[in-house]
Design a protein around this motif. Structure first.
Motif, PDB file in Angstrom:
ATOM      1  N   LEU A 298      25.027  60.207 -11.425  1.00 21.70           N
ATOM      2  CA  LEU A 298      24.765  62.107 -11.759  1.00 21.70           C
ATOM      3  C   LEU A 298      25.765  63.045 -11.556  1.00 21.70           C
ATOM      4  O   LEU A 298      26.515  64.009 -11.547  1.00 21.70           O
ATOM      5  N   ALA A 299      26.904  62.479 -10.455  1.00 19.83           N
ATOM      6  CA  ALA A 299      28.265  63.113  -9.908  1.00 19.83           C
ATOM      7  C   ALA A 299      28.981  63.007 -10.840  1.00 19.83           C
ATOM      8  O   ALA A 299      29.894  64.074 -11.735  1.00 19.83           O
TER       9      ALA A 299
ATOM     10  N   ALA B  27      27.663  65.321 -13.325  1.00 20.38           N
ATOM     11  CA  ALA B  27      28.089  66.987 -12.970  1.00 20.38           C
ATOM     12  C   ALA B  27      30.242  67.054 -13.045  1.00 20.38           C
ATOM     13  O   ALA B  27      29.886  68.334 -13.746  1.00 20.38           O
TER      14      ALA B  27
ATOM     15  N   THR C 213      30.980  68.234 -17.052  1.00 19.27           N
ATOM     16  CA  THR C 213      29.864  69.809 -17.441  1.00 19.27           C
ATOM     17  C   THR C 213      30.652  70.526 -17.137  1.00 19.27           C
ATOM     18  O   THR C 213      29.837  71.931 -17.299  1.00 19.27           O
ATOM     19  N   ARG C 214      31.165  70.563 -15.766  1.00 16.14           N
ATOM     20  CA  ARG C 214      31.397  71.194 -14.881  1.00 16.14           C
ATOM     21  C   ARG C 214      32.601  72.519 -16.333  1.00 16.14           C
ATOM     22  O   ARG C 214      32.773  73.661 -15.891  1.00 16.14           O
TER      23      ARG C 214
ATOM     24  N   GLU D  92      27.197  78.487 -12.665  1.00 12.29           N
ATOM     25  CA  GLU D  92      28.031  77.636 -11.810  1.00 12.29           C
ATOM     26  C   GLU D  92      26.775  77.647 -10.664  1.00 12.29           C
ATOM     27  O   GLU D  92      26.157  76.167  -9.650  1.00 12.29           O
TER      28      GLU D  92
ATOM     29  N   HIS E  26      23.612  74.572 -12.106  1.00 14.21           N
ATOM     30  CA  HIS E  26      25.061  73.821 -12.353  1.00 14.21           C
ATOM     31  C   HIS E  26      24.468  73.037 -11.091  1.00 14.21           C
ATOM     32  O   HIS E  26      24.204  72.120 -10.906  1.00 14.21           O
ATOM     33  N   HIS E  27      24.893  73.790  -9.588  1.00  8.75           N
ATOM     34  CA  HIS E  27      24.713  73.285  -8.641  1.00  8.75           C
ATOM     35  C   HIS E  27      23.274  72.985  -8.014  1.00  8.75           C
ATOM     36  O   HIS E  27      23.209  72.279  -7.628  1.00  8.75           O
TER      37      HIS E  27
ATOM     38  N   THR F 144      22.692  69.617  -9.929  1.00  9.38           N
ATOM     39  CA  THR F 144      23.481  67.953  -9.553  1.00  9.38           C
ATOM     40  C   THR F 144      23.714  68.453  -7.926  1.00  9.38           C
ATOM     41  O   THR F 144      24.625  66.862  -8.172  1.00  9.38           O
ATOM     42  N   THR F 145      22.782  68.588  -7.273  1.00 10.45           N
ATOM     43  CA  THR F 145      23.399  68.200  -6.598  1.00 10.45           C
ATOM     44  C   THR F 145      22.041  67.793  -5.861  1.00 10.45           C
ATOM     45  O   THR F 145      20.797  68.521  -5.451  1.00 10.45           O
TER      46      THR F 145
ATOM     47  N   TRP G 180      24.599  72.203 -21.780  1.00 10.02           N
ATOM     48  CA  TRP G 180      24.560  71.084 -20.674  1.00 10.02           C
ATOM     49  C   TRP G 180      23.461  71.147 -19.449  1.00 10.02           C
ATOM     50  O   TRP G 180      23.175  69.911 -18.847  1.00 10.02           O
TER      51      TRP G 180
ATOM     52  N   ILE H  81      21.188  67.757 -18.068  1.00 16.02           N
ATOM     53  CA  ILE H  81      21.363  67.187 -16.605  1.00 16.02           C
ATOM     54  C   ILE H  81      19.644  67.373 -16.269  1.00 16.02           C
ATOM     55  O   ILE H  81      19.007  65.691 -15.768  1.00 16.02           O
TER      56      ILE H  81
END
Length: 198
Positions: free
Chosen positions: A9-10, A13, A16-17, A26, A29-30, A33-34, A56, A60
């Motif tokens: 997953l990292a 992340a 895809t940033r 952002e 996304h956080h 992916t967190t 993206w 995810i």
């Protein structure tokens, strides 16, 4: 989520940033992916169906749902399996292999054998070999037979078929593997695959 999935997953992340386009992206996304920021499968599934969600974000969400065994991710993962971006295909294949959906092998076989999309068949071929499903050997034989035509440019797909058939060690593959021995880029792998059949 186990440590290996955390690492995957990292990686997803990080990849895809560069597709983000503002503070709202952002923040989403956080959250996606967190680990622990959102573990609600319904929230993740909503990302797949809500309009205007970027690719993206869908990727995810589908990846996380697929790895968790949630079959709502299936359609999105299959679409990503045949994407022009190889990294998206690989990510999707990983999630599909974890998903355990019985529709996966037939769908991968259909993608692998679609001559109009042969340029994107490499990952579906590898997924079929990994799944070891009833559809795997017939599909790999079909794809490899087509790739043995003189002048066919998709030798990497052919090589993946040879390697997959060797791993599956099914005697039905003997004729096509014997034919593959005549192709310089395939001969060593085909000979090794034939050795496994014995």
């Amino acid at each position: 989520m186990d440590p290996a999935e955390d690492a995957d997953l990292a990686d997803l992340a990080l990849r895809t940033r560069h597709e983000l386009s503002g503070p709202a992206d952002e923040e989403l996304h956080h959250r996606l992916t967190t680990p622990g920021a959102t573990d609600d499968p319904d929230e993740l599934a909503a990302v797949l169906t809500e309009p205007q969600r970027p690719l993206w974000a869908r990727e995810i969400a589908a990846y996380r749902l697929g790895c968790a065994g949630d079959r709502r991710a299936f359609e999105s993962l299959i679409l990503l399996l045949n994407h022009r971006d190889p990294e998206r295909c690989v990510c999707s294949a990983h999630a599909l292999s974890r998903l355990g959906d019985p529709r996966t092998a037939p769908a991968a076989a259909a993608l692998a054998t679609n001559e109009l999309r042969v340029a994107y068949a490499l990952v579906p071929v590898r997924l079929l070999a990994a799944l070891r499903a009833p559809e795997s050997v017939p599909a790999l034989i079909t794809v490899l037979n087509r790739r043995l035509a003189p002048g066919d440019p998709h030798w990497r797909v052919a090589l993946a078929c040879v390697e997959g058939l060797g791993a599956l060690a099914d005697k039905r593959a003997r004729p096509v593997l014997e034919s593959a021995c005549a192709h310089p880029r395939l001969s060593a792998a085909a000979a090794a695959a034939l050795g496994r059949l014995r």
